[in-house]
Motif scaffolding. Structure first.
Motif, PDB file in Angstrom:
ATOM      1  N   CYS A 112       1.037  -1.286  -0.047  1.00 29.38           N
ATOM      2  CA  CYS A 112       0.058  -0.115  -0.026  1.00 29.38           C
ATOM      3  C   CYS A 112       0.933   1.370  -0.047  1.00 29.38           C
ATOM      4  CB  CYS A 112      -0.780   0.114   1.303  1.00 29.38           C
ATOM      5  SG  CYS A 112      -2.173  -1.520   1.383  1.00 29.38           S
ATOM      6  N   GLY A 113       0.362   2.268  -0.655  1.00 30.98           N
ATOM      7  CA  GLY A 113       1.010   3.698  -0.493  1.00 30.98           C
ATOM      8  C   GLY A 113       0.968   4.334   0.761  1.00 30.98           C
ATOM      9  N   ALA A 114       1.820   5.335   0.948  1.00 38.77           N
ATOM     10  CA  ALA A 114       1.992   5.941   2.272  1.00 38.77           C
ATOM     11  C   ALA A 114       0.712   6.794   2.564  1.00 38.77           C
ATOM     12  CB  ALA A 114       3.264   6.545   2.098  1.00 38.77           C
ATOM     13  N   ALA A 115      -0.211   7.090   1.539  1.00 42.10           N
ATOM     14  CA  ALA A 115      -1.064   8.018   1.583  1.00 42.10           C
ATOM     15  C   ALA A 115      -0.772   9.421   1.471  1.00 42.10           C
ATOM     16  CB  ALA A 115      -2.133   7.719   2.671  1.00 42.10           C
ATOM     17  N   SER A 116      -1.878  10.332   1.402  1.00 47.13           N
ATOM     18  CA  SER A 116      -1.632  11.740   1.447  1.00 47.13           C
ATOM     19  C   SER A 116      -1.728  12.366   2.950  1.00 47.13           C
ATOM     20  CB  SER A 116      -2.382  12.294   0.315  1.00 47.13           C
ATOM     21  OG  SER A 116      -3.707  12.046   0.694  1.00 47.13           O
ATOM     22  N   ALA A 117      -1.471  13.408   2.970  1.00 48.81           N
ATOM     23  CA  ALA A 117      -1.514  14.117   4.406  1.00 48.81           C
ATOM     24  C   ALA A 117      -3.079  14.160   4.933  1.00 48.81           C
ATOM     25  CB  ALA A 117      -1.095  15.686   4.295  1.00 48.81           C
ATOM     26  N   GLY A 118      -3.077  13.766   6.355  1.00 47.05           N
ATOM     27  CA  GLY A 118      -4.413  13.592   6.726  1.00 47.05           C
ATOM     28  C   GLY A 118      -4.823  12.169   6.713  1.00 47.05           C
ATOM     29  N   TRP A 119      -4.389  11.227   6.102  1.00 48.43           N
ATOM     30  CA  TRP A 119      -4.693   9.877   5.972  1.00 48.43           C
ATOM     31  C   TRP A 119      -3.697   9.051   6.582  1.00 48.43           C
ATOM     32  CZ3 TRP A 119      -9.471   8.669   3.980  1.00 48.43           C
ATOM     33  CH2 TRP A 119     -10.377   9.882   3.189  1.00 48.43           C
ATOM     34  N   THR A 120      -4.206   7.860   7.069  1.00 39.53           N
ATOM     35  CA  THR A 120      -3.354   6.860   7.782  1.00 39.53           C
ATOM     36  C   THR A 120      -3.960   5.464   7.127  1.00 39.53           C
ATOM     37  OG1 THR A 120      -4.664   6.828   9.899  1.00 39.53           O
ATOM     38  CG2 THR A 120      -2.453   8.163   9.696  1.00 39.53           C
ATOM     39  N   LEU A 121      -3.158   4.498   7.200  1.00 44.67           N
ATOM     40  CA  LEU A 121      -3.446   3.197   6.691  1.00 44.67           C
ATOM     41  C   LEU A 121      -4.415   2.757   7.897  1.00 44.67           C
ATOM     42  CD1 LEU A 121      -2.816   1.295   4.170  1.00 44.67           C
ATOM     43  CD2 LEU A 121      -1.302   0.200   5.432  1.00 44.67           C
ATOM     44  N   ASN A 122      -5.586   1.920   7.489  1.00 43.77           N
ATOM     45  CA  ASN A 122      -6.475   1.201   8.364  1.00 43.77           C
ATOM     46  C   ASN A 122      -6.250  -0.382   8.349  1.00 43.77           C
ATOM     47  OD1 ASN A 122      -9.343  -0.264   8.629  1.00 43.77           O
ATOM     48  ND2 ASN A 122      -8.984   1.461  10.205  1.00 43.77           N
ATOM     49  N   SER A 123      -5.189  -0.815   8.890  1.00 45.47           N
ATOM     50  CA  SER A 123      -4.680  -2.136   8.974  1.00 45.47           C
ATOM     51  C   SER A 123      -5.622  -3.365   9.074  1.00 45.47           C
ATOM     52  CB  SER A 123      -3.600  -2.456   9.646  1.00 45.47           C
ATOM     53  OG  SER A 123      -3.796  -2.175  11.016  1.00 45.47           O
ATOM     54  N   ALA A 124      -6.930  -3.013   9.937  1.00 43.73           N
ATOM     55  CA  ALA A 124      -7.745  -3.977  10.222  1.00 43.73           C
ATOM     56  C   ALA A 124      -8.435  -4.512   8.750  1.00 43.73           C
ATOM     57  CB  ALA A 124      -8.860  -3.479  11.027  1.00 43.73           C
ATOM     58  N   ASN A 125      -8.554  -3.526   7.763  1.00 43.51           N
ATOM     59  CA  ASN A 125      -9.418  -3.748   6.642  1.00 43.51           C
ATOM     60  C   ASN A 125      -8.727  -3.954   5.459  1.00 43.51           C
ATOM     61  OD1 ASN A 125     -12.263  -3.856   7.770  1.00 43.51           O
ATOM     62  ND2 ASN A 125     -11.684  -1.687   8.419  1.00 43.51           N
ATOM     63  N   THR A 126      -7.310  -3.596   5.584  1.00 43.32           N
ATOM     64  CA  THR A 126      -6.445  -3.825   4.700  1.00 43.32           C
ATOM     65  C   THR A 126      -5.911  -5.225   4.054  1.00 43.32           C
ATOM     66  OG1 THR A 126      -5.334  -1.725   4.711  1.00 43.32           O
ATOM     67  CG2 THR A 126      -4.190  -3.296   3.772  1.00 43.32           C
ATOM     68  N   ALA A 127      -5.986  -5.600   3.074  1.00 41.41           N
ATOM     69  CA  ALA A 127      -5.873  -7.155   2.590  1.00 41.41           C
ATOM     70  C   ALA A 127      -5.249  -7.385   1.183  1.00 41.41           C
ATOM     71  CB  ALA A 127      -7.356  -7.964   2.837  1.00 41.41           C
ATOM     72  N   VAL A 128      -4.588  -8.460   1.062  1.00 40.78           N
ATOM     73  CA  VAL A 128      -4.521  -8.969  -0.238  1.00 40.78           C
ATOM     74  C   VAL A 128      -5.005 -10.499  -0.752  1.00 40.78           C
ATOM     75  CG1 VAL A 128      -2.270 -10.030   0.662  1.00 40.78           C
ATOM     76  CG2 VAL A 128      -2.539  -9.681  -2.039  1.00 40.78           C
ATOM     77  N   GLN A 129      -5.676 -10.725  -1.826  1.00 41.30           N
ATOM     78  CA  GLN A 129      -6.025 -11.764  -2.173  1.00 41.30           C
ATOM     79  C   GLN A 129      -5.366 -12.472  -3.521  1.00 41.30           C
ATOM     80  OE1 GLN A 129     -10.439 -12.078  -2.157  1.00 41.30           O
ATOM     81  NE2 GLN A 129     -10.479 -14.188  -2.616  1.00 41.30           N
ATOM     82  N   SER A 130      -4.864 -13.598  -3.752  1.00 39.10           N
ATOM     83  CA  SER A 130      -4.437 -14.034  -4.772  1.00 39.10           C
ATOM     84  C   SER A 130      -5.309 -15.006  -5.476  1.00 39.10           C
ATOM     85  CB  SER A 130      -3.052 -14.796  -4.467  1.00 39.10           C
ATOM     86  OG  SER A 130      -2.012 -13.874  -4.256  1.00 39.10           O
ATOM     87  N   LEU A 131      -5.671 -14.807  -6.557  1.00 37.64           N
ATOM     88  CA  LEU A 131      -6.707 -15.463  -7.319  1.00 37.64           C
ATOM     89  C   LEU A 131      -5.998 -16.186  -8.555  1.00 37.64           C
ATOM     90  CD1 LEU A 131      -9.313 -12.904  -7.344  1.00 37.64           C
ATOM     91  CD2 LEU A 131      -9.561 -14.878  -6.163  1.00 37.64           C
ATOM     92  N   ASP A 132      -6.089 -17.691  -8.445  1.00 37.07           N
ATOM     93  CA  ASP A 132      -5.462 -18.521  -9.613  1.00 37.07           C
ATOM     94  C   ASP A 132      -6.268 -18.626 -10.795  1.00 37.07           C
ATOM     95  OD1 ASP A 132      -4.374 -20.786 -11.159  1.00 37.07           O
ATOM     96  OD2 ASP A 132      -4.221 -22.092  -9.293  1.00 37.07           O
ATOM     97  N   LEU A 133      -5.982 -17.779 -11.734  1.00 38.38           N
ATOM     98  CA  LEU A 133      -6.627 -17.650 -13.086  1.00 38.38           C
ATOM     99  C   LEU A 133      -6.781 -18.817 -13.968  1.00 38.38           C
ATOM    100  CD1 LEU A 133      -5.357 -14.223 -14.263  1.00 38.38           C
ATOM    101  CD2 LEU A 133      -7.397 -14.751 -12.867  1.00 38.38           C
TER     102      LEU A 133
END
Length: 207
Positions: A112-133
């Motif tokens: 995830c990018g560092a975000a712009s001023a005034g924003w912080t990463l919300n780790s509780a809802n941040t995720a990655v999903q790898s889908l086998d095509l």
């Protein structure tokens, strides 16, 4: 595979939409599978009270011949008042870039990018999903939208740590007819008007 991210603003509040299907017609996007790359995001005109937030609108074209896994990265940011969801990695939304890509290997950690001023990463809802095509003909993208009464939160992935907001996003040999969404956590309810599922045909030559 052309993924479109349309972001809409109502005052200082942001709402993200990635799919193009009823019932969320005013917020439809151009997400599709095609033999050509989309060079500009296609976004619906929005409903009354909303306008397109061009700074965060993006399109990302992913070549299916370049890898077996679609690695979807969902980065959620908090302003302290509301949440903003980002799934794509492309200008102009550089501060909110994600690691979404196609690769021969599954991604194990979210980027995830560092975000712009005034924003912080919300780790509780941040995720990655790898889908086998290679695991099925259809990429079934599920978009689950939740309301806190004042704000909307969009979720497209199904993986920990965001279990209450899990979706049914998957690869299968059948099309999913309805969206599958988690119940949400305390204080949040499903916003059915903007919940959607879109099945993309991965078969060679499919439109």
């Amino acid at each position: 595979m052309n993924l479109h991210q349309c972001v809409y603003s109502s005052g200082t509040y942001l709402y993200t939409n990635v799919l193009s299907t009823t019932p969320n017609t005013p917020f439809n996007t151009g997400t599709n599978v095609s033999d050509t790359r989309d060079t500009a995001a296609q976004c619906g005109s929005a409903s009354s009270g909303w306008s397109l937030n061009t700074a965060n609108v993006a399109v990302q074209s992913l070549d299916r011949v370049r890898g077996r896994y679609l690695n979807l990265h969902q980065c959620v940011y908090s302003s302290g008042t509301y949440l903003y969801t980002n799934v794509l990695s492309t200008t102009p939304n550089t501060p909110f870039n994600t690691g979404t890509n196609i690769s021969h290997t599954p991604d194990s950690a979210v980027k995830c990018g560092a975000a712009s001023a005034g924003w912080t990463l919300n780790s509780a809802n941040t995720a990655v999903q790898s889908l086998d095509l290679a695991a099925g003909r259809y990429l079934n993208l599920h978009q689950c939208v939740y309301s806190s009464g004042s704000y909307l939160y969009t979720n497209v992935l199904s993986t920990t740590p965001n279990t209450p907001f899990n979706t049914g996003t998957n690869v299968s040999d059948t099309r999913d007819p309805v969206a599958r969404c988690g119940p949400g956590s305390a204080g949040w309810t499903l916003n059915s008007a903007n919940v959607a599922v879109q099945s993309l045909d991965l078969a060679p030559g499919a439109p």
